[in-house]
Design an enzyme around this catalytic site. Structure first.
Site, short mmCIF file in Angstrom:
data_model
loop_
_atom_site.label_atom_id
_atom_site.label_comp_id
_atom_site.label_asym_id
_atom_site.label_seq_id
_atom_site.Cartn_x
_atom_site.Cartn_y
_atom_site.Cartn_z
N ILE A 1 3.46 2.16 1.77
CA ILE A 1 4.89 2.13 2.11
C ILE A 1 5.71 2.18 0.81
O ILE A 1 5.48 1.37 -0.08
CB ILE A 1 5.27 0.83 2.86
CG1 ILE A 1 4.39 0.62 4.09
CG2 ILE A 1 6.74 0.83 3.23
CD1 ILE A 1 4.62 -0.72 4.79
N GLU B 1 -9.58 -7.63 -0.90
CA GLU B 1 -9.67 -7.75 -2.35
C GLU B 1 -11.12 -8.02 -2.76
O GLU B 1 -11.93 -8.46 -1.93
CB GLU B 1 -8.81 -8.93 -2.83
CG GLU B 1 -7.33 -8.74 -2.57
CD GLU B 1 -6.80 -7.50 -3.24
OE1 GLU B 1 -6.80 -7.42 -4.46
OE2 GLU B 1 -6.39 -6.57 -2.51
N GLY C 1 0.81 -1.23 0.00
CA GLY C 1 0.00 0.00 0.00
C GLY C 1 0.84 1.26 0.00
O GLY C 1 1.54 1.56 -0.96
N LYS D 1 2.54 -10.01 -4.04
CA LYS D 1 3.46 -8.94 -3.61
C LYS D 1 4.86 -9.50 -3.36
O LYS D 1 5.86 -8.86 -3.69
CB LYS D 1 2.91 -8.28 -2.34
CG LYS D 1 1.57 -7.56 -2.59
CD LYS D 1 0.87 -7.23 -1.28
CE LYS D 1 -0.46 -6.54 -1.52
NZ LYS D 1 -1.30 -6.47 -0.31
N GLY E 1 -12.87 -1.41 3.01
CA GLY E 1 -12.18 -1.29 1.71
C GLY E 1 -10.77 -1.87 1.73
O GLY E 1 -9.96 -1.58 0.87
N1 HSE Z 1 -6.32 -6.52 0.07
C1 HSE Z 1 -5.04 -5.93 0.20
C2 HSE Z 1 -4.63 -6.01 1.67
C3 HSE Z 1 -5.10 -4.50 -0.27
O1 HSE Z 1 -5.47 -6.25 2.53
O2 HSE Z 1 -3.45 -5.83 1.96
C4 HSE Z 1 -3.75 -3.87 -0.44
O3 HSE Z 1 -2.98 -4.52 -1.40
#
Ligand code: HSE
Length: 438
Positions: A136, A190, A134, A205, A187
């Site tokens: 970072i 996913e 996110g 990731k 929010g």
């Molecule tokens: N669904 C992902 C999470 C969103 O919870 O980390 C960020 O990539």
């Protein structure tokens, strides 16, 4: 200088956050970028204009391909997510000479090699800071800030939803399903939340992080992935009693035999900073030879934290628009013709310590059987606790911590333990990482 023109695909959580941050901080951003950055067109199937003040000033359609085709647009920001049509849109944008910014980790992890090759050929940039952890700036830190180093390993809490669930289960004794539904409302999750709880999102990731750390092509299909669905509140509490936290960890390490690439629940000693990263926060611990360990912490999901990374990429693209394409920062940190073919280590070859929980009959000789099986596999026990029998039952929970052993040996030991008459059901196995910087 003329402002850079941006076409925004997607006005969901991250798209909306990006629109709002760009608008709210427009002047500050222009001072940093050296020119304005303006969203002139957006595409979204359905969005809530109430949360997007100023949206009426731009053209919003439901045709993402029309935005990509617009010759006035310099940069496409892809925030639709998923594999298709995101892949097609991105490749089309590249083919028409547009730069691309995306937060789409699934897309980069699975189609990144193809996308970067196309971008390299066209001399355009594809920026993806928001795809990992996110808000970072971990891509920038690993790709640029640590470029003097030989990176040894990276351990990351890189799924905010999973970490939020584990934290709420531990601190408030809440149910898995209940916390997941809150993460969806906030929010964080996913579109398909199994990606979060089964570790697929973290695996996307991790594949990206491993590539930029070690200079290897993206290999999402080789990531060993295990979810958090089988972790019980008891596991969380037993681990706590032994001085550990359970985290859903992404781990990649360079070994002599190959690269470890794995996502699974992991016991981490409480005294490590990363063990204390709670809620939706993410953290990435990087061990590199010159600098030693460095830790990056911040919000791993949510509208504006993720938008922060998207907009930073836009600023980067705006700044480098005039730079010689051959001299831009390479997508995977290493020059494309200098990627290495280091193999990815099969999971059976990985060496870690383990937490084991099993349910045994409360009778003499049971412990001896279990320790004999472990001994035969050369597995050394670090700690062993036997809890009180569960109410009205003759079985006792037994918790063992082992020293490091090859996964293959542990698989064999678990198989034999599960065959014992005195052991009921399956053995719960959680890998442990001491994450010591020595
Ligand atoms: N669904 C992902 C999470 C969103 O919870 O980390 C960020 O990539």
């Amino acid at each position: 200088m003329k402002p850079v023109k941006v076409g925004l695909l997607g006005l969901g959580t991250v798209g909306g956050g990006t629109f709002n941050v760009l608008r709210r901080n427009a002047l500050e951003i222009a001072r940093r970028a050296g020119r304005g950055i303006e969203i002139t067109k957006a595409a979204a199937r359905d969005y809530d204009p109430a949360g997007l003040p100023g949206i009426e000033a731009i053209t919003v359609s439901d045709d993402a391909f029309a935005v990509v085709d617009d010759p006035e647009i310099d940069i496409i920001v892809e925030l639709i997510g998923g594999y298709e049509p995101a892949r097609e849109l991105v490749l089309k944008a590249i083919a028409s000479g547009k730069h691309v910014v995306t937060a789409n980790k699934a897309l980069i992890a699975t189609h990144g090699n193809e996308i970067f090759a196309a971008a390299q050929k066209q001399g355009v940039m594809v920026a993806f800071e928001a795809a990992v952890a996110g808000g970072i700036p971990i891509i920038k830190a690993v790709r640029e800030g640590l470029s003097a180093n030989r990176i040894e390993w990276i351990a990351g809490i890189i799924n905010g939803t999973g970490n939020f669930i584990l934290t709420e289960m531990r601190d408030k004794g809440r149910d898995f399903a209940d916390v997941l539904s809150e993460a969806q409302k906030l929010g964080y999750a996913e579109a398909d939340p199994t990606f979060d709880v089964e570790g697929i999102d973290a695996a996307h990731k991790l594949a990206i992080l491993a590539s930029i750390a070690f200079g290897i092509p993206l290999q999402f299909d080789k990531v060993y992935t295990e979810g958090i669905g089988h972790i019980t509140r008891d596991d969380v509490s037993y681990a706590e009693q032994l001085g550990y936290s359970i985290k859903h960890l992404g781990m990649t390490r360079r070994t002599e035999k190959g690269v470890e690439l794995r996502v699974h629940p992991t016991l981490i000693p409480d005294r490590r900073l990363i063990a204390n990263v709670d809620g939706v926060m993410n953290a990435v611990l990087v061990k590199a030879d010159a600098v030693g360990p460095t830790l990056y912490y911040g919000a791993g999901a949510g509208a504006e934290p993720t938008a922060s990374a998207v907009v930073a990429d836009l600023v980067d693209v705006a700044r480098t628009l005039t730079v010689d394409p051959e001299n831009r920062v390479p997508h995977l940190a290493f020059q494309p013709d200098a990627l290495s073919d280091l193999p990815i280590l099969p999971m059976q070859e990985v060496v870690t310590a383990y937490y084991l929980r099993l349910c045994a009959l409360d009778r003499p000789g049971v412990m001896a059987d279990i320790t004999r099986i472990l001994g035969d596999q050369a597995i050394s026990i670090e700690a062993l606790i036997q809890k009180e029998p569960l109410e009205g039952q003759s079985q006792v929970p037994v918790i063992l911590l082992t020293r490091e052993v090859r996964e293959q040996q542990m698989n064999e030991a678990i198989q034999q333990i599960e065959l014992l008459d005195s052991v009921q059901g399956k053995v719960t196995r959680i890998r442990m990482e001491h994450l010591s910087s020595n």
